[in-house]
Design a protein around this motif. Structure first.
Motif, PDB file in Angstrom:
ATOM      1  N   LEU A   1      40.154  56.167  26.717  1.00 18.87           N
ATOM      2  CA  LEU A   1      40.530  56.371  28.122  1.00 18.87           C
ATOM      3  C   LEU A   1      39.849  55.347  29.023  1.00 18.87           C
ATOM      4  O   LEU A   1      40.464  54.793  29.939  1.00 18.87           O
ATOM      5  CB  LEU A   1      40.136  57.785  28.562  1.00 18.87           C
ATOM      6  CG  LEU A   1      41.037  58.942  28.142  1.00 18.87           C
ATOM      7  CD1 LEU A   1      40.532  60.243  28.752  1.00 18.87           C
ATOM      8  CD2 LEU A   1      42.478  58.704  28.560  1.00 18.87           C
ATOM      9  N   SER A   2      38.576  55.094  28.753  1.00 19.95           N
ATOM     10  CA  SER A   2      37.834  54.127  29.559  1.00 19.95           C
ATOM     11  C   SER A   2      38.424  52.727  29.428  1.00 19.95           C
ATOM     12  O   SER A   2      38.591  52.012  30.425  1.00 19.95           O
ATOM     13  CB  SER A   2      36.365  54.121  29.136  1.00 19.95           C
ATOM     14  OG  SER A   2      35.637  53.150  29.844  1.00 19.95           O
ATOM     15  N   GLU A   3      38.763  52.326  28.206  1.00 16.10           N
ATOM     16  CA  GLU A   3      39.334  51.003  27.993  1.00 16.10           C
ATOM     17  C   GLU A   3      40.729  50.895  28.611  1.00 16.10           C
ATOM     18  O   GLU A   3      41.133  49.823  29.071  1.00 16.10           O
ATOM     19  CB  GLU A   3      39.387  50.675  26.499  1.00 16.10           C
ATOM     20  CG  GLU A   3      38.026  50.596  25.825  1.00 16.10           C
ATOM     21  CD  GLU A   3      37.086  49.646  26.522  1.00 16.10           C
ATOM     22  OE1 GLU A   3      37.530  48.575  26.973  1.00 16.10           O
ATOM     23  OE2 GLU A   3      35.892  49.980  26.639  1.00 16.10           O
ATOM     24  N   GLN A   4      41.471  52.000  28.627  1.00 14.77           N
ATOM     25  CA  GLN A   4      42.788  51.985  29.259  1.00 14.77           C
ATOM     26  C   GLN A   4      42.666  51.732  30.769  1.00 14.77           C
ATOM     27  O   GLN A   4      43.449  50.977  31.357  1.00 14.77           O
ATOM     28  CB  GLN A   4      43.504  53.314  29.023  1.00 14.77           C
ATOM     29  CG  GLN A   4      44.912  53.388  29.607  1.00 14.77           C
ATOM     30  CD  GLN A   4      45.839  52.351  29.010  1.00 14.77           C
ATOM     31  OE1 GLN A   4      46.032  52.317  27.805  1.00 14.77           O
ATOM     32  NE2 GLN A   4      46.422  51.508  29.858  1.00 14.77           N
ATOM     33  N   THR A   5      41.647  52.339  31.384  1.00 13.28           N
ATOM     34  CA  THR A   5      41.407  52.104  32.804  1.00 13.28           C
ATOM     35  C   THR A   5      41.045  50.643  33.055  1.00 13.28           C
ATOM     36  O   THR A   5      41.533  50.012  34.008  1.00 13.28           O
ATOM     37  CB  THR A   5      40.282  53.013  33.314  1.00 13.28           C
ATOM     38  OG1 THR A   5      40.649  54.377  33.118  1.00 13.28           O
ATOM     39  CG2 THR A   5      40.007  52.765  34.788  1.00 13.28           C
ATOM     40  N   ARG A   6      40.192  50.094  32.213  1.00 12.42           N
ATOM     41  CA  ARG A   6      39.819  48.680  32.353  1.00 12.42           C
ATOM     42  C   ARG A   6      41.043  47.780  32.191  1.00 12.42           C
ATOM     43  O   ARG A   6      41.194  46.790  32.919  1.00 12.42           O
ATOM     44  CB  ARG A   6      38.763  48.312  31.317  1.00 12.42           C
ATOM     45  CG  ARG A   6      37.402  48.931  31.527  1.00 12.42           C
ATOM     46  CD  ARG A   6      36.414  48.463  30.486  1.00 12.42           C
ATOM     47  NE  ARG A   6      36.226  47.015  30.546  1.00 12.42           N
ATOM     48  CZ  ARG A   6      35.620  46.306  29.595  1.00 12.42           C
ATOM     49  NH1 ARG A   6      35.178  46.912  28.499  1.00 12.42           N
ATOM     50  NH2 ARG A   6      35.471  45.003  29.729  1.00 12.42           N
ATOM     51  N   MET A   7      41.921  48.124  31.260  1.00 13.36           N
ATOM     52  CA  MET A   7      43.128  47.337  31.048  1.00 13.36           C
ATOM     53  C   MET A   7      44.035  47.377  32.278  1.00 13.36           C
ATOM     54  O   MET A   7      44.620  46.358  32.672  1.00 13.36           O
ATOM     55  CB  MET A   7      43.883  47.844  29.819  1.00 13.36           C
ATOM     56  CG  MET A   7      45.144  47.065  29.483  1.00 13.36           C
ATOM     57  SD  MET A   7      44.806  45.359  28.978  1.00 13.36           S
ATOM     58  CE  MET A   7      44.199  45.643  27.297  1.00 13.36           C
ATOM     59  N   ASP A   8      44.149  48.544  32.902  1.00 16.47           N
ATOM     60  CA  ASP A   8      44.968  48.667  34.114  1.00 16.47           C
ATOM     61  C   ASP A   8      44.415  47.789  35.235  1.00 16.47           C
ATOM     62  O   ASP A   8      45.182  47.134  35.966  1.00 16.47           O
ATOM     63  CB  ASP A   8      45.013  50.126  34.569  1.00 16.47           C
ATOM     64  CG  ASP A   8      45.777  51.018  33.597  1.00 16.47           C
ATOM     65  OD1 ASP A   8      46.563  50.478  32.792  1.00 16.47           O
ATOM     66  OD2 ASP A   8      45.580  52.245  33.646  1.00 16.47           O
ATOM     67  N   VAL A   9      43.094  47.765  35.386  1.00 21.68           N
ATOM     68  CA  VAL A   9      42.473  46.953  36.432  1.00 21.68           C
ATOM     69  C   VAL A   9      42.707  45.471  36.165  1.00 21.68           C
ATOM     70  O   VAL A   9      43.065  44.702  37.067  1.00 21.68           O
ATOM     71  CB  VAL A   9      40.965  47.261  36.525  1.00 21.68           C
ATOM     72  CG1 VAL A   9      40.266  46.271  37.450  1.00 21.68           C
ATOM     73  CG2 VAL A   9      40.743  48.690  37.010  1.00 21.68           C
TER      74      VAL A   9
END
Length: 269
Positions: free
Chosen positions: A10-18
């Protein structure tokens, strides 16, 4: 283990979105890239339960970390490069500060917002506006009105001159920068905790905004480009993808282990 890997994904998905949003706005004038901050969940002490080998003592087994979370995002307001356009309505800021913009939303509400995008236009009535039609404000808070049939020059302090006469002065605002840690992690020296992204390349002030005198120079005929580095963002994106894949493999491995436990170890002989 499943939960730890899940929070990592989930954390990496947020970073990818940013990162994806930064890359999408690489060519947006005055855009300021965003970043995300990750922090670990509080460590927990694992205890024995239902274990009668030591007179039902709940002995500590050790510290367990329950994974990672995205504690917030921030905007990096560092200076972007200047692009020469030779258009008199293109104005760039060098230094710290923002253009004051009178923005009207779809509901008709009007408020003062801030931007680094100096890609302006002059209406038939001579009013200086953004490309979306919002008014650029002067240093006294009013609309900037010039003679649309005459050339104009903008000085380094934002003064607008026509025929050698000062017509108006562009209004600028700067805010106190806060180098406070975000969720316990150092962010950046170019971090304002008093501004938030509003959309349409505009920023809105928060209740704790503290205004300070801007320290800037104005350059006419130039536009400030975004401060996004495509190379850096792509490298970070590859790193994020690899970390996401690693967490995914952990989940697959644990799932296979549980399958063995159910199908083989749990089988009655």
């Amino acid at each position: 283990g499943l939960y730890t890997a899940y929070t990592g994904m989930l954390s990496e998905q947020t970073r990818m979105d940013v990162l994806s949003n930064n890359i999408a706005n690489f060519n947006t004038t005055g855009f300021k890239k965003e970043g995300s901050v990750q922090s670990a969940f509080a460590d927990k002490l694992a205890l024995r339960i239902k274990d009668e080998t030591d007179a039902k003592l709940r002995d500590g087994l050790g510290i367990v970390n329950l994974g990672v979370k995205t504690s917030g995002t921030y905007v990096d307001f560092s200076q972007g490069g200047l692009k020469n356009t030779d258009l008199p309505t293109d104005i760039a800021i060098q230094g710290k500060g923002f253009f004051n913009i009178e923005h009207t939303d779809h509901a008709g509400n009007t408020s003062v917002m801030y931007t680094r995008d100096g890609n302006f236009a002059v209406t038939a009535a001579g009013e200086l506006t953004t490309q979306d039609g919002d008014y650029v404000l002067s240093n006294n808070g009013g609309h900037i009105v010039i003679d649309p049939t005459q050339d104009f020059t903008v000085t380094v302090d934002g003064g607008i001159y026509q025929n050698g006469q000062l017509v108006s002065t562009i209004g600028f605002t700067d805010f106190q920068q806060d180098a406070e840690d975000l969720a316990g992690q150092s962010v950046t020296d170019h971090y304002y905790n008093s501004l938030m992204h509003y959309g349409e390349n505009l920023f809105i002030r928060t209740d704790n905004a503290i205004e300070i005198p801007p320290q800037l120079t104005v350059v006419q005929g130039f536009l400030e480009q975004s401060n996004v580095s495509i190379v850096d963002e792509m490298v970070n994106m590859i790193a994020v993808q690899r970390q996401y894949d690693s967490n995914q493999k952990v989940i697959t491995t644990i799932d296979e282990t549980l399958d063995i436990a159910v199908q083989q170890l749990g089988r009655l002989q």
